[in-house]
Design an enzyme around this catalytic site. Structure first.
Site, PDB file in Angstrom:
ATOM      1  N   CYS A  57       0.837  -1.213   0.000  1.00 37.85           N
ATOM      2  CA  CYS A  57       0.000   0.000   0.000  1.00 37.85           C
ATOM      3  C   CYS A  57       0.871   1.263   0.000  1.00 37.85           C
ATOM      4  O   CYS A  57       1.575   1.530   0.968  1.00 37.85           O
ATOM      5  CB  CYS A  57      -0.910  -0.037   1.232  1.00 37.85           C
ATOM      6  SG  CYS A  57      -1.766   1.495   1.590  1.00 37.85           S
ATOM      7  N   CYS A 108       0.095   3.742   2.798  1.00 41.07           N
ATOM      8  CA  CYS A 108       0.557   3.196   4.084  1.00 41.07           C
ATOM      9  C   CYS A 108       2.028   3.528   4.293  1.00 41.07           C
ATOM     10  O   CYS A 108       2.460   3.798   5.414  1.00 41.07           O
ATOM     11  CB  CYS A 108       0.359   1.678   4.127  1.00 41.07           C
ATOM     12  SG  CYS A 108      -1.357   1.148   4.013  1.00 41.07           S
TER      13      CYS A 108
END
Length: 171
Positions: free
Chosen positions: A95, A98
């Site tokens: 991600c 993230c």
């Protein structure tokens, strides 16, 4: 991937596009000529490198100085039975947002040390836990107080907004 390689690959692709491009007016930044293409391609390579994170995906899967990585088995003890409020960062190594959130969260965790506990959970390894808290998109932060969900945030918040929510949780 090494920054030098990313810049070289981006520059090479940009130079190739500039050389073979059909822009005759000179107004096209990427395909006006090979030099412009190389410069713009290298800059895009740097942007790509910074967006994906210099440390790579494996670094995201490790504890940081202020945020502890926990497993699904550790969750009850570390979160639900904690005496302090807890912020749980649900993330995945693949991600991009993230990877951006992780250093921000580590910095904020340092500022709230002793008032809020910070942990992170990999959703690929703890799918039942992610389902239990209805984590349908990542990054997702679930804020706990006295073992109960107090608030939930999905996506990448501005640092100021996140800090305000943490101050509210710490009260």
């Amino acid at each position: 991937m090494n920054l030098l390689w990313v810049v070289a690959i981006g520059g090479g692709i940009g130079a190739t596009l500039g050389y073979f491009g059909k822009c005759s007016s000179g107004a096209c930044p990427l395909t006006a000529n090979w030099q412009r293409g190389a410069i713009l391609g290298a800059l895009l390579g740097v942007l790509f490198y910074l967006t994906l994170g210099q440390k790579g995906s494996a670094a995201l899967d490790e504890s940081t100085p202020n945020v502890t990585r926990i497993t699904e088995a550790q969750f009850p003890e570390q979160v639900e039975q904690a005496t302090l409020p807890v912020v749980v960062d649900f993330y995945a190594t693949w991600c991009g947002p993230c990877k951006i959130l992780s250093p921000r969260l580590d910095k904020l965790a340092g500022e709230f040390s002793g008032r809020i506990k910070f942990v992170k959970v990999n959703v690929d390894e703890a799918q039942r836990l992610a389902n239990r808290f209805q984590v349908s998109a990542i990054p997702a932060l679930v804020l706990f107080k006295n073992g109960k969900v107090e608030n939930q945030v999905t996506g990448l918040l501005a640092e100021d907004e996140l800090k305000m929510r943490l101050q509210s949780l710490a009260k």
